[in-house]
Design an enzyme around this catalytic site. Sequence first.
Site, PDB file in Angstrom:
ATOM      1  N   SER B  60      -0.143  76.718 -33.346  1.00 54.61           N
ATOM      2  CA  SER B  60       0.694  75.755 -32.621  1.00 54.61           C
ATOM      3  C   SER B  60       2.142  76.211 -32.520  1.00 54.61           C
ATOM      4  CB  SER B  60       0.606  74.382 -33.277  1.00 54.61           C
ATOM      5  OG  SER B  60       1.140  74.446 -34.572  1.00 54.61           O
ATOM      6  N   ASP B  61       2.619  76.953 -33.491  1.00 59.13           N
ATOM      7  CA  ASP B  61       3.987  77.466 -33.401  1.00 59.13           C
ATOM      8  C   ASP B  61       4.055  78.864 -33.985  1.00 59.13           C
ATOM      9  OD1 ASP B  61       6.646  77.525 -32.779  1.00 59.13           O
ATOM     10  OD2 ASP B  61       7.295  76.519 -34.614  1.00 59.13           O
ATOM     11  N   LEU B  62       3.046  79.651 -33.611  1.00 60.08           N
ATOM     12  CA  LEU B  62       2.936  80.994 -34.208  1.00 60.08           C
ATOM     13  C   LEU B  62       4.201  81.810 -33.997  1.00 60.08           C
ATOM     14  CD1 LEU B  62       1.310  83.282 -35.548  1.00 60.08           C
ATOM     15  CD2 LEU B  62       0.414  83.847 -33.295  1.00 60.08           C
ATOM     16  N   CYS B  65       7.211  80.554 -35.927  1.00 57.84           N
ATOM     17  CA  CYS B  65       7.111  80.793 -37.374  1.00 57.84           C
ATOM     18  C   CYS B  65       7.192  82.287 -37.690  1.00 57.84           C
ATOM     19  CB  CYS B  65       5.805  80.218 -37.912  1.00 57.84           C
ATOM     20  SG  CYS B  65       5.801  78.420 -37.969  1.00 57.84           S
TER      21      CYS B  65
END
Lengths: 534, 107
Positions: B60-62, B65
Amino acid sequence: MALNNNRLKRVLMGTGALALAGLLSPAALATDAQEIIRDRCLACHTESSDAANSTFSRISDQRKTPEGWHMTLNRMEHLRDAKISAQEKRELIKYLSDTQGLAPEEAAPFRYLLEQDTNLVESGVDENLMQMCARCHSAARFGLQRRTLDEWQMLVDFHMAQFPGIELHAGSRDRPWYQLAHNETSAQLSEQYPLDTPEWNNWSKAKKVDLKGRWRVTGYVPGKGEFSAWMTAATDDDGRYNLKLEGNYADGAVIEGSGKATVYTGYEWRGTLTIDSVKMRQVMAADKDGQVMAGRMFLAMEDEIGGELRAVKDTGKAQVVAVMPSYLKAGESAELVIVGQNLDGDIDLGDGVRIDEVIARSKDRIVVTATATGTPAVNDVQVGSADSTVALAVFDQVARVDVTPTNAVTRIGGNGGEMEKVRATYRAIGYSAGADGEAGTDDDVRLGYMPASWSIEPVDEVAEHDKDHLYAGEITPAGMFIPGDAGPNPERKMSANNVGRLNVVATVDDGDSKVEGRGSMLVSVPDFVERVLD
Amino acid sequence: MKHLKSLNKKAQLINKAISPEEVEDVVAMQTVVGCTATTDPGWELDPFGGLGSLCQPMESDLYGCADACWWPAQVPDTMNTYPDWNKDVAKANEDWRKLDGIYEDGE
């Protein structure tokens, strides 16, 4: 059981460099390899020479394992645009690890990484090196290198330039990480892992033993079991060893295969064999006399799946090399397989162990039925006058079960994505309590690998609440853990991945009682970067 | 900290940590070979040895992150080393199946 996990890309992209490197004569190899360095590397590196030998800037100030040099050459190709053919690369790996490798004693503490046996938590790592270096990769990765101070400093500088985020992590941003790494950590590394050591000085001058010949091999293949076999290593025209392996699993089924091997640095055995239609790799270290090799054999496509491997050279001498299983319960009978070479004479399993029947007997494999009539003891296994360090443990009770690996990581995958699942295989090791009658103490007697039934459980209340045990994967009756599917899972809170923290539980039946052991399993997200050495 | 109220799970966990030393101990813990002990945020484990404070699901927020090179030994560093790793996957949460590994010539 299907051993393959179809991680085909690794095999397709791999060239088999380490097992395929040829064994030209040392002098020819050195001349050729130095010419390759001159042709391919001197756009950036420089050569200095005196009457005795040539040295190359940076290259000559480091020592590494074959895998370490392999990684260096990969990096030169990928980041520095070096143009090196596959054959040249093999020759360079061979030459560099032969002339600038690690002595057996230097590689010994870190063999697990060479053997790709990485389901473990490294121990004994210096706290500073843990924080500065081993927080991203293994401590073995730098423990398997030797460099001058300048070279350690340049390695720090490379990290700083290539991965600038390194200064921003916790443990870095609260201190002048680069200055500490460049000045202090490099100095520590150059003291702990210097280029010049007595060990290498001795080993580089030592006469190396040719490892061709006939080897009595024992090992373990997950899903198939323990095996004993003969492996012949014959020198091919290209200087490599042609391998043939023939033998039996403990249940009598045939194990058969063939392949190639190369020996680096005089003792580092790297083999690739196709065994029962599955490509497997062998990583072993030979002892200084070239009489015994020990290491691990694993699937070429899935290096987490493998088992220990040991080879004893046939020198014509009578030797017992293994007994399978290595335990017998007091008051009970069981079938035992004694493995060895040139075995002749009476079989003696110690006082209090009666041999009821010799089911099959040859010079290298004896199958008997035996009964333990006496009290618990650790007995020598003797056949005639054969050398033997093999023991049979007679026990009254399984007091403790250890699960191996104790700590493991598996990774979600599949589900239509590019990344395959990373699995793990488990075994249970039984112990009796020893003289003090108390399990978990130093005098516990290791009985050996035991059949077990397998299950998983959440590791704590949080894992239970998140139903990790329902989503993160499952374990087969043979102890193979298969992690869950990749991708967000809408069934989980916030569509979390099928990650989880689990205990893997082995239950060993011991008469009417059951003994459990636990291992810790982290089911994690994919590792998208697969290095030769992690 | 006494004027700040923890709003999410991660903040609550940090509040629960008894002392800064305790947090340091956990941060410095060793992990299984191949995992990173960089846990701010972590890839395999959070600073408390759990999964509760990880970016989940990781797709979802690779990219936020991984931050181009936060875990270069686990997620390809797109800043310097593998700039094209994710060029065909603009949205990891939709096209995660296309994300492939970097397989060094490791036979």
